[in-house]
Design a protein around this motif. Sequence first.
Motif, PDB file in Angstrom:
ATOM      1  N   PHE A  34     -41.289  -9.249 -23.391  1.00 56.53           N
ATOM      2  CA  PHE A  34     -40.249 -10.116 -23.950  1.00 56.53           C
ATOM      3  C   PHE A  34     -40.644 -10.743 -25.288  1.00 56.53           C
ATOM      4  O   PHE A  34     -39.795 -11.354 -25.953  1.00 56.53           O
ATOM      5  N   HIS A  35     -41.886 -10.623 -25.680  1.00 58.46           N
ATOM      6  CA  HIS A  35     -42.366 -11.351 -26.852  1.00 58.46           C
ATOM      7  C   HIS A  35     -41.629 -10.987 -28.140  1.00 58.46           C
ATOM      8  O   HIS A  35     -41.221 -11.868 -28.912  1.00 58.46           O
TER       9      HIS A  35
ATOM     10  N   ASP B  62     -42.197  -2.394 -32.086  1.00 64.57           N
ATOM     11  CA  ASP B  62     -41.618  -3.708 -31.788  1.00 64.57           C
ATOM     12  C   ASP B  62     -42.391  -4.826 -32.483  1.00 64.57           C
ATOM     13  O   ASP B  62     -41.798  -5.789 -32.972  1.00 64.57           O
ATOM     14  N   ALA B  63     -43.705  -4.708 -32.516  1.00 66.80           N
ATOM     15  CA  ALA B  63     -44.519  -5.719 -33.197  1.00 66.80           C
ATOM     16  C   ALA B  63     -44.198  -5.748 -34.689  1.00 66.80           C
ATOM     17  O   ALA B  63     -44.070  -6.828 -35.285  1.00 66.80           O
ATOM     18  N   GLU B  64     -44.071  -4.586 -35.302  1.00 63.92           N
ATOM     19  CA  GLU B  64     -43.750  -4.528 -36.728  1.00 63.92           C
ATOM     20  C   GLU B  64     -42.385  -5.144 -37.011  1.00 63.92           C
ATOM     21  O   GLU B  64     -42.210  -5.837 -38.034  1.00 63.92           O
TER      22      GLU B  64
ATOM     23  N   GLY C 108     -49.767 -11.873 -38.010  1.00 64.46           N
ATOM     24  CA  GLY C 108     -49.095 -10.724 -37.455  1.00 64.46           C
ATOM     25  C   GLY C 108     -49.693  -9.404 -37.873  1.00 64.46           C
ATOM     26  O   GLY C 108     -49.706  -8.442 -37.087  1.00 64.46           O
ATOM     27  N   THR C 109     -50.203  -9.334 -39.100  1.00 62.71           N
ATOM     28  CA  THR C 109     -50.809  -8.082 -39.578  1.00 62.71           C
ATOM     29  C   THR C 109     -51.989  -7.682 -38.709  1.00 62.71           C
ATOM     30  O   THR C 109     -52.127  -6.523 -38.303  1.00 62.71           O
ATOM     31  N   GLU C 110     -52.856  -8.645 -38.398  1.00 62.40           N
ATOM     32  CA  GLU C 110     -53.994  -8.345 -37.533  1.00 62.40           C
ATOM     33  C   GLU C 110     -53.530  -7.949 -36.137  1.00 62.40           C
ATOM     34  O   GLU C 110     -54.068  -7.017 -35.522  1.00 62.40           O
TER      35      GLU C 110
ATOM     36  N   VAL D 236     -54.397  -4.658 -33.821  1.00 58.83           N
ATOM     37  CA  VAL D 236     -54.889  -4.720 -32.443  1.00 58.83           C
ATOM     38  C   VAL D 236     -54.039  -3.824 -31.551  1.00 58.83           C
ATOM     39  O   VAL D 236     -54.558  -3.074 -30.717  1.00 58.83           O
ATOM     40  N   LEU D 237     -52.719  -3.880 -31.722  1.00 61.88           N
ATOM     41  CA  LEU D 237     -51.836  -3.038 -30.914  1.00 61.88           C
ATOM     42  C   LEU D 237     -52.061  -1.556 -31.182  1.00 61.88           C
ATOM     43  O   LEU D 237     -52.001  -0.730 -30.255  1.00 61.88           O
TER      44      LEU D 237
END
Length: 332
Positions: free
Chosen positions: A72-73, A99-101, A299-301, A305-306
Amino acid sequence: MKPRIAVLGCGYWGSNHIRTLKSLDALSAVSDANRPRAEGFAIEQECRAIDPDRLFDDPDIDAIVMALPPQFHAEMAIRAVRGGKDVLVEKPIALTVKDAERAVAEARAQGRIFMVGHVLRFHPAFEKLKELIDAGELGDVRYIHSHRLGLGKFHTESDALWDLAPHDLSMILAITGEPPVEVRGEGAALLDHLSDFAHVHMRFANGIRSHLFTSRLNPYRERRLTVVGNKAMAVFDDVEPWPRKLAVYRHSVWRDSGHWAFTAEEPTYIPVQEAMPLTRELQHFIDCIVNRSEPRTNGTEAIEVLRILTEGSVRHERPETAAFAAGATRVG
């Protein structure tokens, strides 16, 4: 003025955020899909309870700490930054790099702070270790290995790699200063379809090699980060008491008449300030909001990690039958 911060997600780790923000005089509200749970914390901490659907547009909230199941993040972070809120998202920030990007890009487009909860980056022992490395006390770093082992916790969505490794990967990336150029991973599942053991090996363009080992089916706890340089070695061991959490070993290795020789020295324990990493992390978040500065764990780091988690999960070996499933066999 301190920002008015809400915590979304009142589970185990969310409750730690709630109490810590209260101690920093920055807690304004709590929110959870379980309304009675949120109201219980609101009464206990003397703050408001807000329904999740109303939280993102609440004009009296400046920032949101998200401690939700990771699936959900990303969507919740996007809703938050579009509502003008700065965010601290617990690890992992998403289950896919895509999704993170999207979440990080939206935060940039909206001009909002996007911080990630890699809490061990704020551990005083790690901060001191990083200082020693930057000052050249270890010489050139050649190898880094991290072991994070224990029994439990067992999640229905996250395996041992995704649950335990993000903190260590964040520390490794902080030391190397760049993402790896090669990642090899292998996991093993004993309970169900999710890995209970995971190994990840990494190679970096600057010549550093690294590996990490995580397990949630280990009979003892180990929380150890080791950095090997050509002048000295250092160990951050979070299981040790504060006076012994950071040790430097000044061993010597050389060639003598065509053979390798060495001397093993006793460790030097480096004094570190006793402080709670979560308190330091949340104070950093507050400072970033006030000063509009880039978080140390941005967020870049988190995207890097992902990527490592995704690549490290490629090889997954599972027995034909889950030997420890459904209580058929008890460990120990």
